[in-house]
Motif scaffolding. Structure first.
Motif, PDB file in Angstrom:
ATOM      1  N   ASP A 113       0.730  -1.248   0.016  1.00 26.96           N
ATOM      2  CA  ASP A 113       0.054  -0.147   0.043  1.00 26.96           C
ATOM      3  C   ASP A 113       0.722   1.086   0.037  1.00 26.96           C
ATOM      4  OD1 ASP A 113      -2.177  -1.569   0.090  1.00 26.96           O
ATOM      5  OD2 ASP A 113      -2.682  -1.484   2.319  1.00 26.96           O
ATOM      6  N   ASP A 114       2.025   1.361   0.765  1.00 25.94           N
ATOM      7  CA  ASP A 114       2.994   2.346   0.738  1.00 25.94           C
ATOM      8  C   ASP A 114       4.287   1.701  -0.216  1.00 25.94           C
ATOM      9  OD1 ASP A 114       5.163   3.880   1.001  1.00 25.94           O
ATOM     10  OD2 ASP A 114       4.512   4.365   3.115  1.00 25.94           O
ATOM     11  N   PRO A 115       4.262   2.393  -1.332  1.00 26.87           N
ATOM     12  CA  PRO A 115       5.299   1.895  -2.279  1.00 26.87           C
ATOM     13  C   PRO A 115       6.802   1.909  -1.791  1.00 26.87           C
ATOM     14  CG  PRO A 115       4.636   4.009  -2.999  1.00 26.87           C
ATOM     15  CD  PRO A 115       3.639   3.551  -1.865  1.00 26.87           C
ATOM     16  N   ARG A 116       7.030   2.623  -0.596  1.00 25.69           N
ATOM     17  CA  ARG A 116       8.301   2.394  -0.084  1.00 25.69           C
ATOM     18  C   ARG A 116       8.394   1.276   0.548  1.00 25.69           C
ATOM     19  NH1 ARG A 116       7.724   7.632   3.396  1.00 25.69           N
ATOM     20  NH2 ARG A 116       5.780   6.713   3.714  1.00 25.69           N
ATOM     21  N   HIS A 117       7.604   0.401   0.749  1.00 24.81           N
ATOM     22  CA  HIS A 117       7.871  -1.109   1.204  1.00 24.81           C
ATOM     23  C   HIS A 117       7.807  -2.150   0.128  1.00 24.81           C
ATOM     24  CE1 HIS A 117       6.030   0.812   5.292  1.00 24.81           C
ATOM     25  NE2 HIS A 117       7.432   1.105   4.894  1.00 24.81           N
ATOM     26  N   ASP A 118       7.639  -1.661  -1.055  1.00 25.19           N
ATOM     27  CA  ASP A 118       7.782  -2.616  -2.220  1.00 25.19           C
ATOM     28  C   ASP A 118       8.951  -3.525  -1.938  1.00 25.19           C
ATOM     29  OD1 ASP A 118       5.273  -1.579  -3.300  1.00 25.19           O
ATOM     30  OD2 ASP A 118       6.132  -0.920  -5.036  1.00 25.19           O
ATOM     31  N   ALA A 119       8.635  -4.690  -2.589  1.00 27.85           N
ATOM     32  CA  ALA A 119      10.000  -5.673  -2.599  1.00 27.85           C
ATOM     33  C   ALA A 119       9.604  -6.814  -3.626  1.00 27.85           C
ATOM     34  CB  ALA A 119      10.304  -6.295  -1.171  1.00 27.85           C
ATOM     35  N   THR A 120      10.864  -7.177  -4.433  1.00 27.54           N
ATOM     36  CA  THR A 120      10.616  -8.307  -5.327  1.00 27.54           C
ATOM     37  C   THR A 120      11.981  -8.890  -5.020  1.00 27.54           C
ATOM     38  OG1 THR A 120       9.349  -6.944  -6.618  1.00 27.54           O
ATOM     39  CG2 THR A 120      10.285  -8.837  -7.688  1.00 27.54           C
ATOM     40  N   LEU A 121      12.010 -10.224  -4.585  1.00 27.63           N
ATOM     41  CA  LEU A 121      13.080 -11.104  -4.521  1.00 27.63           C
ATOM     42  C   LEU A 121      12.686 -12.386  -5.592  1.00 27.63           C
ATOM     43  CD1 LEU A 121      12.641  -9.422  -1.845  1.00 27.63           C
ATOM     44  CD2 LEU A 121      14.312 -11.122  -0.859  1.00 27.63           C
ATOM     45  N   HIS A 122      13.967 -12.706  -6.320  1.00 26.91           N
ATOM     46  CA  HIS A 122      13.862 -14.034  -7.064  1.00 26.91           C
ATOM     47  C   HIS A 122      14.974 -15.055  -6.393  1.00 26.91           C
ATOM     48  CE1 HIS A 122      11.516 -12.261 -10.008  1.00 26.91           C
ATOM     49  NE2 HIS A 122      12.297 -11.144 -10.206  1.00 26.91           N
ATOM     50  N   VAL A 123      14.604 -16.254  -6.134  1.00 25.18           N
ATOM     51  CA  VAL A 123      15.194 -17.129  -5.459  1.00 25.18           C
ATOM     52  C   VAL A 123      15.609 -18.705  -6.129  1.00 25.18           C
ATOM     53  CG1 VAL A 123      15.197 -18.432  -3.248  1.00 25.18           C
ATOM     54  CG2 VAL A 123      14.362 -16.222  -3.210  1.00 25.18           C
ATOM     55  N   ASP A 124      16.722 -18.960  -6.154  1.00 28.78           N
ATOM     56  CA  ASP A 124      17.149 -20.204  -6.730  1.00 28.78           C
ATOM     57  C   ASP A 124      16.454 -21.442  -6.059  1.00 28.78           C
ATOM     58  OD1 ASP A 124      18.664 -22.731  -7.125  1.00 28.78           O
ATOM     59  OD2 ASP A 124      20.020 -21.101  -8.355  1.00 28.78           O
ATOM     60  N   GLN A 125      15.595 -22.096  -7.035  1.00 29.33           N
ATOM     61  CA  GLN A 125      14.669 -23.044  -6.423  1.00 29.33           C
ATOM     62  C   GLN A 125      15.733 -24.322  -5.982  1.00 29.33           C
ATOM     63  OE1 GLN A 125      12.786 -25.886  -9.131  1.00 29.33           O
ATOM     64  NE2 GLN A 125      13.329 -24.467 -10.776  1.00 29.33           N
ATOM     65  N   TYR A 126      17.011 -24.311  -6.225  1.00 24.57           N
ATOM     66  CA  TYR A 126      18.042 -25.612  -5.704  1.00 24.57           C
ATOM     67  C   TYR A 126      18.785 -25.298  -4.613  1.00 24.57           C
ATOM     68  CZ  TYR A 126      16.191 -26.857 -10.193  1.00 24.57           C
ATOM     69  OH  TYR A 126      15.686 -27.370 -11.587  1.00 24.57           O
ATOM     70  N   ALA A 170      17.910 -12.080  -7.103  1.00 22.90           N
ATOM     71  CA  ALA A 170      17.588 -10.504  -7.174  1.00 22.90           C
ATOM     72  C   ALA A 170      16.792 -10.194  -6.091  1.00 22.90           C
ATOM     73  CB  ALA A 170      17.104 -10.356  -8.504  1.00 22.90           C
ATOM     74  N   ASP A 171      17.022  -8.979  -5.519  1.00 25.22           N
ATOM     75  CA  ASP A 171      16.379  -8.400  -4.410  1.00 25.22           C
ATOM     76  C   ASP A 171      16.175  -6.837  -4.639  1.00 25.22           C
ATOM     77  OD1 ASP A 171      15.323  -7.411  -2.187  1.00 25.22           O
ATOM     78  OD2 ASP A 171      16.576  -8.337  -0.528  1.00 25.22           O
ATOM     79  N   VAL A 172      15.128  -6.417  -5.102  1.00 26.54           N
ATOM     80  CA  VAL A 172      14.749  -5.052  -5.613  1.00 26.54           C
ATOM     81  C   VAL A 172      14.097  -4.555  -4.841  1.00 26.54           C
ATOM     82  CG1 VAL A 172      14.067  -3.647  -7.643  1.00 26.54           C
ATOM     83  CG2 VAL A 172      15.178  -5.953  -8.151  1.00 26.54           C
ATOM     84  N   ARG A 173      14.144  -3.271  -4.207  1.00 25.03           N
ATOM     85  CA  ARG A 173      13.439  -2.263  -3.168  1.00 25.03           C
ATOM     86  C   ARG A 173      13.216  -0.898  -3.887  1.00 25.03           C
ATOM     87  NH1 ARG A 173      13.173  -5.439   1.664  1.00 25.03           N
ATOM     88  NH2 ARG A 173      14.145  -7.481   1.433  1.00 25.03           N
ATOM     89  N   TRP A 174      12.415  -0.257  -2.938  1.00 26.47           N
ATOM     90  CA  TRP A 174      12.080   1.180  -3.493  1.00 26.47           C
ATOM     91  C   TRP A 174      13.543   1.805  -3.817  1.00 26.47           C
ATOM     92  CZ3 TRP A 174       8.476   4.447  -4.560  1.00 26.47           C
ATOM     93  CH2 TRP A 174       8.536   5.576  -4.268  1.00 26.47           C
ATOM     94  N   GLN A 175      14.573   1.656  -3.005  1.00 24.74           N
ATOM     95  CA  GLN A 175      15.727   2.382  -3.148  1.00 24.74           C
ATOM     96  C   GLN A 175      16.451   2.178  -4.381  1.00 24.74           C
ATOM     97  OE1 GLN A 175      14.942   0.541  -0.529  1.00 24.74           O
ATOM     98  NE2 GLN A 175      16.920  -0.694  -0.166  1.00 24.74           N
ATOM     99  N   ASP A 176      16.040   0.992  -5.127  1.00 19.57           N
ATOM    100  CA  ASP A 176      16.738   0.818  -6.404  1.00 19.57           C
ATOM    101  C   ASP A 176      15.658   1.329  -7.557  1.00 19.57           C
ATOM    102  OD1 ASP A 176      18.581  -0.989  -5.400  1.00 19.57           O
ATOM    103  OD2 ASP A 176      16.798  -2.576  -4.766  1.00 19.57           O
ATOM    104  N   TYR A 177      14.710   2.065  -7.254  1.00 16.26           N
ATOM    105  CA  TYR A 177      14.062   2.590  -8.428  1.00 16.26           C
ATOM    106  C   TYR A 177      14.323   3.799  -8.927  1.00 16.26           C
ATOM    107  CZ  TYR A 177      10.010  -0.751  -6.926  1.00 16.26           C
ATOM    108  OH  TYR A 177       9.226  -1.887  -6.458  1.00 16.26           O
ATOM    109  N   GLY A 178      14.234   4.120 -10.153  1.00 18.39           N
ATOM    110  CA  GLY A 178      14.636   5.239 -10.730  1.00 18.39           C
ATOM    111  C   GLY A 178      13.593   6.226 -10.356  1.00 18.39           C
ATOM    112  N   THR A 179      13.892   7.595 -10.793  1.00 13.31           N
ATOM    113  CA  THR A 179      12.789   8.636 -10.586  1.00 13.31           C
ATOM    114  C   THR A 179      11.716   8.456 -11.024  1.00 13.31           C
ATOM    115  OG1 THR A 179      14.774  10.142 -10.140  1.00 13.31           O
ATOM    116  CG2 THR A 179      12.394  11.175 -10.565  1.00 13.31           C
ATOM    117  N   ALA A 180      11.480   8.071 -12.211  1.00 10.43           N
ATOM    118  CA  ALA A 180      10.333   7.701 -13.056  1.00 10.43           C
ATOM    119  C   ALA A 180       9.641   6.676 -12.327  1.00 10.43           C
ATOM    120  CB  ALA A 180      10.519   7.594 -14.537  1.00 10.43           C
TER     121      ALA A 180
END
Length: 454
Positions: free
Chosen positions: A322-335, A341-351
């Motif tokens: 709900d607050d985009p500053r808490h967005d998170a997307t992580l990709h985890v190896d299944q083995y 990859a661990d992408v958060r708000w601080q990794d986003y560009g201005t746009a």
């Protein structure tokens, strides 16, 4: 005798009429479905209480235990996604693909009991979201919604020109004449509500356009960029994270839609270039291990875990907060359980930050009940504006005719207006193309009619 000064008002009214007649039904549908989705946090637990609300117990069962229970109930089904309980009194949810159906299966996390099932595509919120995004007819619906939103911007711009006081003030301009009756009252409601709501309506239209399949895709490719170095240390597939989203269900944030999906390393070593086509998934880490990883990394509750579908796929932990500053997307190896990859708000560009912020302001979730009330008011203003416009048209429409405002044959080209319309047509290509079509049709129609007297 002095020649009367020609005015652009007549031409603006004509274009406002065409735009309004096309846009009004879409605005009504978008406002109604938007209200349903706006109150999802309140409606879901109330409507599906027996599925979503549980009595808190002493200790939760592991995600793997819950998964085994669901597999026992649906032995032929594929478990696509797991949503851990939002809090101590909520159930866990699994998304199961079984026999061509998508099912939301709810499980008591304390007692490991299946509470019930819901059609993943035919519940109230899924239908509202699918209608809101693509009218439940796929790509064609998406393009129609995008076209309506673009013409909605034209409607606001031309409407402001028509509203401009030109020496008038007060009643009928800044507030409606409530003592009036008939078409005059509807006109006042339409003009005054349109003026006060114009900035909010423009914001809602523009923020919604970022999700569209044509303009939104071009916008994302132009402005939504991550440093290339973020993806150079892990092997990636040719699939993008946006494939995890669909019309009725949101998984990853907008900012991640055009980022590449990593591949699990155990198979990447033997494949060279990865096309994403491989054997079925065979994870060597448990679902509870992925959940523990999300909790250890401080991912906000409300996240989902999407399971891999192929042998080189990954687990994806994602929260569209709900607050985009808490967005998170992580990709985890299944083995190996390695976080690729661990992408958060601080990794986003201005746009990307501005867009994500706009989306959450659009959805009315960021500031609690006050925010919901504001967006509800906007939706009601949209409804009133659309309905009042249709009523005015119906009251003045001649029998057997569309009722388009007549156009003076001596009307000059208004340079500023043409520039504004051309700019809108360039910024929104579908609108620009439709402008040419409507303009040509209008011109051909006028040629068939006798010129009006001056």
């Amino acid at each position: 005798m002095k020649q009367p000064q020609p005015s652009f008002y007549n031409l603006a009214w004509r274009w406002h009429f065409y735009a309004g007649l096309f846009v009004a039904p879409f605005m009504i549908l978008l406002a109604l479905t938007g209200i349903v989705y706006l109150f999802k946090p309140q409606l879901d637990p109330w409507m599906y209480r027996d599925l979503m609300v549980v009595e808190a117990g002493a200790q939760r069962q592991s995600a793997d235990t819950l998964l085994a229970k669901v597999r026992q109930a649906y032995p032929q089904g594929h478990i696509g996604q797991y949503l851990p309980p939002l809090n101590a009194e909520r159930s866990a949810q699994f998304v199961v693909h079984d026999g061509g159906r998508e099912l939301n299966v709810f499980v008591d996390p304390y007692r490991a009991e299946v509470l019930g099932v819901q059609d993943g595509k035919r519940n109230l919120q899924a239908i509202a979201r699918a209608l809101h995004g693509e009218l439940m007819i796929g790509t064609l619906g998406d393009r129609l919604v995008e076209l309506a939103a673009g013409w909605g911007i034209v409607l606001v711009v031309s409407g402001l020109y028509l509203w401009w006081p030109r020496g008038r003030s007060g009643a009928g301009v800044l507030w409606p004449r409530l003592t009036a009756r008939g078409r005059l009252l509807w006109r006042d409601l339409h003009a005054v509500v349109g003026f006060w709501g114009s900035a909010l309506l423009l914001f809602m239209l523009l923020s919604g356009m970022t999700w569209t399949g044509f303009w939104g895709k071009q916008y994302a490719e132009l402005w939504n960029r991550f440093p290339a170095a973020m993806w150079t240390t892990v092997p990636t597939s040719d699939q993008q994270a946006g494939a995890l989203n669909d019309a009725h269900r949101q998984t990853v944030p907008w900012a991640l839609e055009n980022t590449p999906m990593p591949v699990s390393g155990a198979h990447a070593e033997h494949r060279g270039h990865h096309t994403g086509h491989s054997a079925p998934a065979a994870p060597q880490i448990g679902l509870q291990q992925v959940q523990d990883l999300a909790d250890a990394r401080g991912v906000t509750p409300g996240y989902s875990i999407t399971a891999p579908t192929t042998a080189d796929g990954v687990f994806t932990i994602a929260v569209f907060a709900d607050d985009p500053r808490h967005d998170a997307t992580l990709h985890v190896d299944q083995y190996t359980g390695q976080v690729l990859a661990d992408v958060r708000w601080q990794d986003y560009g201005t746009a990307a930050r501005a867009t994500e912020l706009g989306v959450m302001l659009h959805e009315g979730r960021m500031f609690g009940p006050v925010h919901q009330a504001i967006i509800l008011l906007v939706c009601l203003m949209i409804l009133l504006g659309a309905v009042s416009g249709l009523v005015m048209w119906w009251k003045r429409k001649p029998s057997g005719s569309l009722g388009a405002p007549p156009l003076r044959h001596d009307l000059p080209r208004w340079k500023a207006a043409v520039a504004v319309m051309a700019l809108l047509g360039v910024l929104f290509p579908l609108v620009g193309l439709s402008m040419l079509v409507v303009g040509l049709a209008d011109r051909l129609w006028l040629r068939r009619r006798r010129p009006l007297p001056r």
